[in-house]
Scaffold this active site. Structure first.
Site, PDB file in Angstrom:
ATOM      1  CG  ASN A 179      -0.603   9.036   1.725  1.00  0.00           C
ATOM      2  OD1 ASN A 179       0.398   9.107   2.401  1.00  0.00           O
ATOM      3  ND2 ASN A 179      -1.750   8.567   2.171  1.00  0.00           N
ATOM      4  CG  ASP A 204     -10.681   4.144   3.580  1.00  0.00           C
ATOM      5  OD1 ASP A 204     -11.041   4.123   4.766  1.00  0.00           O
ATOM      6  OD2 ASP A 204      -9.486   4.147   3.229  1.00  0.00           O
ATOM      7  CG  ASP A 205     -10.485   7.923  -0.858  1.00  0.00           C
ATOM      8  OD1 ASP A 205      -9.405   7.418  -0.551  1.00  0.00           O
ATOM      9  OD2 ASP A 205     -11.169   7.538  -1.824  1.00  0.00           O
ATOM     10  CE1 TYR A 250      -4.096   0.951  -0.834  1.00  0.00           C
ATOM     11  CE2 TYR A 250      -3.697   2.595   0.841  1.00  0.00           C
ATOM     12  CZ  TYR A 250      -4.433   2.133  -0.222  1.00  0.00           C
ATOM     13  OH  TYR A 250      -5.485   2.867  -0.706  1.00  0.00           O
ATOM     14  NE  ARG A 268      -7.564  11.119  -4.415  1.00  0.00           N
ATOM     15  CZ  ARG A 268      -7.612  10.653  -3.180  1.00  0.00           C
ATOM     16  NH1 ARG A 268      -8.162  11.337  -2.241  1.00  0.00           N
ATOM     17  NH2 ARG A 268      -7.134   9.459  -2.865  1.00  0.00           N
ATOM     18  CE  LYS A 304      -8.323   1.678   1.488  1.00  0.00           C
ATOM     19  NZ  LYS A 304      -8.243   3.104   1.320  1.00  0.00           N
ATOM     20  CD  GLU A 309      -9.511   3.508  -1.711  1.00  0.00           C
ATOM     21  OE1 GLU A 309     -10.349   3.315  -0.807  1.00  0.00           O
ATOM     22  OE2 GLU A 309      -8.403   4.000  -1.516  1.00  0.00           O
ATOM     23  CG  ASP A 310      -7.777   6.522  -4.341  1.00  0.00           C
ATOM     24  OD1 ASP A 310      -8.091   7.065  -3.271  1.00  0.00           O
ATOM     25  OD2 ASP A 310      -6.639   6.078  -4.553  1.00  0.00           O
TER      26      ASP A 310
END
Ligand code: NAD
Length: 545
Positions: free
Chosen positions: A401, A261-262, A96, A149, A167, A238-239
């Protein structure tokens, strides 16, 4: 446990879920037609682990290590998870963040085998059939991205598949969700990353992103198909880029178990870090003033959950919001700005415009600055010094990150604050020796919380994933931080404790599901014990009884 025996030994060696490699016993080699297909020496799992670790450590670059681990995952699932669980500090940063970012950038170049399901814009009308190609119906959790993203790296299109794969490996390693229950999904709607589209080895649709109604219809079709093919499946978004992330969450969260989650996982892990920091700095959460660099998914998610937590301590919603300030690419978010969407407007306060972050620090006088804008180096010496002038223990979270995007390093935060900063970061930083002690900056790593949230949701069969569950997760995580952790400036427990942390978070999340009447399976008497009993342990099956 006696495992199902496939018809041929060769197939057994090729199935990562069943393969034991050189650990097949003599009896198994005879019974399964494996004799001669393996070198004669029967290895113990410990010997195998030593071998893969030696190989991993021989690789000189992070990307080579990533490729090595992917190959292991595709070859021998048990060994992969054993390695990940026994050496989390070494292996998680490869699987990750931060190395996963590098893997995304290079996906088309390092690709070896597919993993997960790719649903493309061309699959409109047949998504159910596409999902039906997955060999198992046991899926309980899907992580899905459209790759727009990726971390702080922007639009990576189909390369984004690396993220759900990584993940879900963490869902298994950190919370014991069985690998067979996990499905990574990439929604390929194109990419607006022109360089990627021009790359001859790019593996996604080489077209501009599909937007608007067509995008919406594809996501709708995917969600409906996923729930049909894998009944009760939990979906983690996610993302996705900011504009879609909030909208998709709002669209589905009241209907089916979904979370982002973000937005929500980040909020829980950061709130936990704030609670830990206050055990050192003193003071109540409701008295803090937070200044965010960034006003996107992470920042707004954290601000919203912090406001709820402050309200639990007695503040009105308005008073709690007034303690949270945002600073975006146009400067401080203030009431007179006319470019604000509804989400930012809730945090727009009366004040004169400020376009310099350090000036904003001096004006707002925050107790905590939280970086989530992917602007590397934004927490300058001047900013940290200003924080240290305002606070005995300035709280400095550099969440962006991967490491290259970090607002500052741990070393900078400590050095520029006279070692008084309470620091956490999105990426890992090494411990630093100062005067009489070691400062151990731990990662504000979402993997402390999302695996436990997923496990709690699955164990309780919750029909929805609610805000109260993220609050419970934050407090459960904060409770796992010991006085010894705090004495080293660590605001999180060591990653090596993540299984125990996840079990506690899962129990806390499931408890909320029962309290809110959302659970669909009977409540066990000993919730924590039940959660633990459900956690997958990487162990070889026995084929000969
Ligand atoms: P996002 O795109 O939703 O938000 C980015 C925000 O940064 C936007 O509000 C934008 O206006 C702002 N911004 C851009 N340039 C700026 C500038 N020069 N000055 C001030 N603000 C600026 O992205 P996100 O999901 O919120 O993620 C942001 C970063 O946080 C990423 O690097 C991501 O990897 C990181 N993140 C870390 C964690 C974690 O550590 N646990 C969790 C989630 C996200």
């Amino acid at each position: 446990m006696t495992a199902r025996i496939p018809e041929s030994g060769v197939n057994l060696l090729r199935d990562p879920a069943l393969n034991k490699g050189t650990a097949f016993s003599d009896e198994e080699r005879d019974a399964l037609g494996l004799r001669g297909l393996l070198p004669p020496h029967v290895c113990s799992p410990e010997q195998q682990l030593a071998r893969v670790l030696e190989n991993l450590r021989r690789k000189s670059s992070a990307l080579e290590k990533y490729i090595d681990l992917r190959a292991l995952h595709d070859r021998n699932e048990m060994l992969f998870f054993r390695l990940l669980m026994d050496y989390p500090d070494e292996v998680m940063p490869i699987i990750y963040t931060p190395t996963v970012g590098l893997a995304c950038l290079n996906y088309g170049h390092i690709y070896q085998r597919p993993r997960g399901i790719f649903v493309s814009a061309e699959d409109r009308g047949r998504v159910k059939r596409v999902l039906g190609n997955w060999p198992s119906r046991e899926v309980k959790i899907i992580v899905v991205t459209d790759g727009e993203r990726i971390l702080g790296l922007g639009d990576q299109g189909a390369n984004g598949m690396v993220i759900p794969v990584g993940k879900l490996a963490l869902y298994t390693a950190c919370a014991g969700i069985h690998p067979a229950h996990c499905l990574p999904v990439l929604l390929d709607v194109g990419t607006n990353n022109a360089a990627l589209r021009r790359d001859p080895l790019y593996l996604g649709l080489p077209q501009e992103r599909v937007r608007g109604a067509s995008f919406e219809a594809l996501v709708d079709e995917f969600v409906a198909a996923a729930r049909e093919v894998f009944p009760d499946v939990l979906i983690q978004f996610e993302d996705f880029a900011n504009h879609n992330a909030f909208r998709l969450l709002e669209r589905y969260r009241g209907r089916i178990p979904v979370f982002n989650d973000d937005i929500q996982g980040t909020a829980a892990v950061t709130l936990a870090g704030l609670l830990s920091a206050l055990r050192i700095a003193g003071g109540a959460l409701k008295d803090q003033r937070l200044l965010f660099l960034g006003a996107g998914e992470a920042a707004i998610g954290i601000a919203d959950l912090t406001v709820s937590a402050m309200m639990r301590q007695g503040l009105s919603e308005r008073a709690a919001r007034e303690r949270c300030w945002l600073f975006d690419s146009k400067g401080l978010v203030i009431a007179s700005r006319i470019d604000l969407d509804a989400r930012k407007r809730r945090y727009a306060h009366e004040r004169a415009p400020i376009s310099d972050f350090c000036a904003a620090v001096k004006a707002v006088q925050p107790t905590a600055i939280i970086g989530a804008a992917a602007v590397p180096g934004a927490f300058t010496r001047e900013v940290i010094a200003a924080m240290a002038a305002i606070n005995v223990h300035p709280i400095v979270f550099a969440l962006s990150n991967p490491t290259s995007q970090s607002e500052c390093t741990a070393e900078q935060a400590y050095a520029w604050s006279g070692n008084r900063a309470l620091f956490a970061a999105g990426s890992p930083f090494d411990a630093i020796g100062v005067a009489d002690r070691m400062l151990v900056p731990r990662q504000a790593n979402n993997s402390y919380v999302f695996p436990g949230i997923g496990l709690g949701a699955i164990v309780s069969g919750t029909r929805l994933v609610t805000d109260a569950m993220f609050m419970a997760a934050a407090y459960a995580l904060a409770e796992r931080v010991t006085a010894a952790d705090l004495s080293h400036g660590s605001l999180y427990p060591p990653l090596s404790d993540v299984r125990a942390v996840s079990a506690h978070i899962a129990a806390a999340v499931a408890r909320v599901a029962y309290e809110e009447g959302l659970a669909t399976v009977p409540q066990p008497e000993d919730l924590l014990g039940h959660v633990k009993s459900q956690m997958y342990e990487p162990r070889y099956p026995s084929y000969t009884g």
